[in-house]
Design an enzyme around this catalytic site. Structure first.
Site, PDB file in Angstrom:
ATOM      1  N   ARG A  46     -11.643   1.511 -20.508  1.00  0.00           N
ATOM      2  CA  ARG A  46     -11.640   1.244 -19.058  1.00  0.00           C
ATOM      3  C   ARG A  46     -10.936  -0.082 -18.791  1.00  0.00           C
ATOM      4  O   ARG A  46     -10.229  -0.239 -17.810  1.00  0.00           O
ATOM      5  CB  ARG A  46     -13.073   1.234 -18.508  1.00  0.00           C
ATOM      6  CG  ARG A  46     -13.157   0.758 -17.066  1.00  0.00           C
ATOM      7  CD  ARG A  46     -14.469   1.060 -16.359  1.00  0.00           C
ATOM      8  NE  ARG A  46     -15.626   1.030 -17.194  1.00  0.00           N
ATOM      9  CZ  ARG A  46     -16.230  -0.084 -17.651  1.00  0.00           C
ATOM     10  NH1 ARG A  46     -15.756  -1.270 -17.338  1.00  0.00           N
ATOM     11  NH2 ARG A  46     -17.295   0.009 -18.416  1.00  0.00           N
ATOM     12  N   TYR A  98      -1.129   6.717   6.782  1.00  0.00           N
ATOM     13  CA  TYR A  98      -1.684   7.893   6.111  1.00  0.00           C
ATOM     14  C   TYR A  98      -3.161   8.026   6.522  1.00  0.00           C
ATOM     15  O   TYR A  98      -3.900   7.028   6.535  1.00  0.00           O
ATOM     16  CB  TYR A  98      -1.540   7.721   4.590  1.00  0.00           C
ATOM     17  CG  TYR A  98      -2.346   8.713   3.803  1.00  0.00           C
ATOM     18  CD1 TYR A  98      -2.133  10.084   3.951  1.00  0.00           C
ATOM     19  CD2 TYR A  98      -3.340   8.300   2.933  1.00  0.00           C
ATOM     20  CE1 TYR A  98      -2.889  10.997   3.241  1.00  0.00           C
ATOM     21  CE2 TYR A  98      -4.094   9.211   2.215  1.00  0.00           C
ATOM     22  CZ  TYR A  98      -3.868  10.564   2.389  1.00  0.00           C
ATOM     23  OH  TYR A  98      -4.619  11.470   1.697  1.00  0.00           O
TER      24      TYR A  98
HETATM   25  C1  LIG Z   1       1.592   6.853   2.348  1.00  0.00           C
HETATM   26  C2  LIG Z   1       0.400   7.194   1.495  1.00  0.00           C
HETATM   27  N1  LIG Z   1      -0.384   6.209   1.059  1.00  0.00           N
HETATM   28  C3  LIG Z   1      -1.468   6.461   0.285  1.00  0.00           C
HETATM   29  C4  LIG Z   1      -1.823   7.752  -0.063  1.00  0.00           C
HETATM   30  C5  LIG Z   1      -3.046   7.997  -0.920  1.00  0.00           C
HETATM   31  O1  LIG Z   1      -2.686   8.273  -2.217  1.00  0.00           O
HETATM   32  P1  LIG Z   1      -3.503   9.256  -3.210  1.00  0.00           P
HETATM   33  O2  LIG Z   1      -3.481  10.620  -2.617  1.00  0.00           O
HETATM   34  O3  LIG Z   1      -2.768   9.114  -4.490  1.00  0.00           O
HETATM   35  O4  LIG Z   1      -4.898   8.710  -3.276  1.00  0.00           O
HETATM   36  C6  LIG Z   1      -1.024   8.810   0.368  1.00  0.00           C
HETATM   37  C7  LIG Z   1      -1.380  10.207   0.021  1.00  0.00           C
HETATM   38  O5  LIG Z   1      -0.884  11.145   0.607  1.00  0.00           O
HETATM   39  C8  LIG Z   1       0.110   8.522   1.172  1.00  0.00           C
HETATM   40  O6  LIG Z   1       0.908   9.495   1.644  1.00  0.00           O
END
Ligand SMILES: Cc1ncc(COP(=O)(O)O)c(C=O)c1O
Length: 379
Positions: A46, A98
């Protein structure tokens, strides 16, 4: 070293035991010690794993940063960054994020006392008036997901630096091939490695790259203390994916530009969001801060009919309907019900995200097949 050479070689040495050119998958949970505390730098998986170390160093090199730290997902990386703060600390985030990033901020960390404000940062002038004495961090995406708005990293960082506020850039959409936020003044770069860096829709992972030693130490502490680490096999897959990042990104950009031009002239389409189009509000800024315009675009059909948008999404044969982006295969997503469903409808609509918006992750198939697929689905 130029980008393509770094993608293939940076941080990567032949395996010291066998000379294997590909970094081995160190599939182990622990490391044998000669006597208590006497070891070769690895104690427990880890805390450290050699496959992960190589990937972290490679990612740091691609973003022109000193430290790379990987997590079990993009949201694992976001979680680690937000754990740098205390109750009462305020974070200003752009309002076009997102959905999962919005969700972890509002549904998880707000419950622990962090304060979030969501502001349209596509105009940097909107930042100064909302900064308070307790503002500790500004969080941006550029281009944003899913409306492909551009945020001026250098202009925002000029404001945050003056006030001693950290600037985090989620660089997932651009990838380090197109944009290096640390060079533009950001303090921390965050990636959903799941997307372009992995590139083959087979791994979920996150990463943080930064220069500041003290913050890197805190983030590595959180990586170990909270435990959201990626496994060695996933690290291997991403190392392998990155070796073709530059080649894939070139084709993603070429294909997306051709698809955007096709959609722009289509009589049934009212709006195409792609920073490579001269009509895009962020086109000039994209030319300044990115090296090309990326593989993501969104569009709306004339009439804004929900059944018609659904019919189009169900009619594709080369594009697959699914969450995620950045893989070699083309994907189509309905942000309102999929990637951004965790944002309340009123907030979505206020930010311009209509229920009828269709998002495309343009893959690296033959672009003629992609355009033909769009033509038959939209017809
Ligand atoms: C712009 C963006 N940031 C962060 C994430 C989150 O990443 P993960 O799905 O790998 O947790 C995503 C996922 O779609 C994303 O599109």
């Amino acid at each position: 070293m130029k980008f393509a050479t770094k993608a293939i070689h940076a941080g990567i040495e032949p395996d010291p035991t066998t000379g294997a050119i590909m970094t081995p998958i160190y599939q182990t949970s622990t490391y044998v010690q000669e006597s208590p505390g006497k070891h070769k730098g690895y104690e427990y998986a880890r805390t450290q794993n050699p496959t992960r170390t190589v990937l972290q160093n490679n990612l740091a090199a691609l973003e022109n940063g000193k430290h790379g730290i990987c997590y079990a997902s993009g949201l694992g990386a976001t979680d680690a960054i937000l754990k740098l703060f205390k109750p009462g600390d305020e974070i200003i985030a752009s309002n076009d994020l997102y959905g999962g990033t919005y969700r972890i901020m509002v549904r998880v960390f707000q419950e622990f006392g962090l304060i979030f404000r969501f502001v349209d940062l596509s105009n940097p002038a909107n930042l100064e008036p909302v900064i308070t004495a307790t503002t500790k961090m500004v969080w941006i995406e550029t281009p944003t997901n899913p409306l492909l708005r551009l945020v001026d990293i250098a202009a925002i960082s000029a404001i945050t630096k003056e006030r001693g506020i950290k600037l985090v850039v989620d660089n997932t959409f651009a990838s380090p091939y197109l944009q290096n936020p640390l060079d533009l003044g950001a303090d921390i770069v965050m990636h959903s490695v799941t997307k372009y860096l992995g590139g083959h829709s087979d791994t979920v992972m996150g990463a943080i790259i930064l220069n500041d030693d003290e913050t890197a130490e805190q983030l590595a502490f959180i990586q170990n203390a909270c435990g959201a680490v990626p496994g060695p096999q996933d690290c291997f897959l991403v190392l392998r994916g990155i070796k073709t990042l530059h080649v894939r990104m070139q084709r993603h950009c070429e294909n997306a530009m051709k698809v955007a031009h096709y959609l722009q002239q289509h009589p049934k389409i009212s709006q195409v969001y792609y920073p490579g189009l001269e009509s895009h509000a962020g086109h000039v800024l994209a030319k300044k801060q990115m090296r090309d315009f990326g593989g993501m675009l969104s569009f709306e059909l004339k009439g804004d009919s929900m059944p018609e948008a659904i019919r189009v999404m169900e009619s594709f044969s080369v594009f697959s309907l699914g969450e995620s982006l950045g893989g070699v295969e083309s994907l189509c997503t309905h942000p309102a019900s999929m990637t951004h469903a965790s944002i309340p409808k009123e907030a979505r609509l206020k930010n311009g995200l209509k229920d009828t918006l269709i998002r495309l992750s343009v893959g690296i198939e033959d672009v003629d097949d992609l355009i033909q697929d769009l033509a038959q689905a939209i017809a």
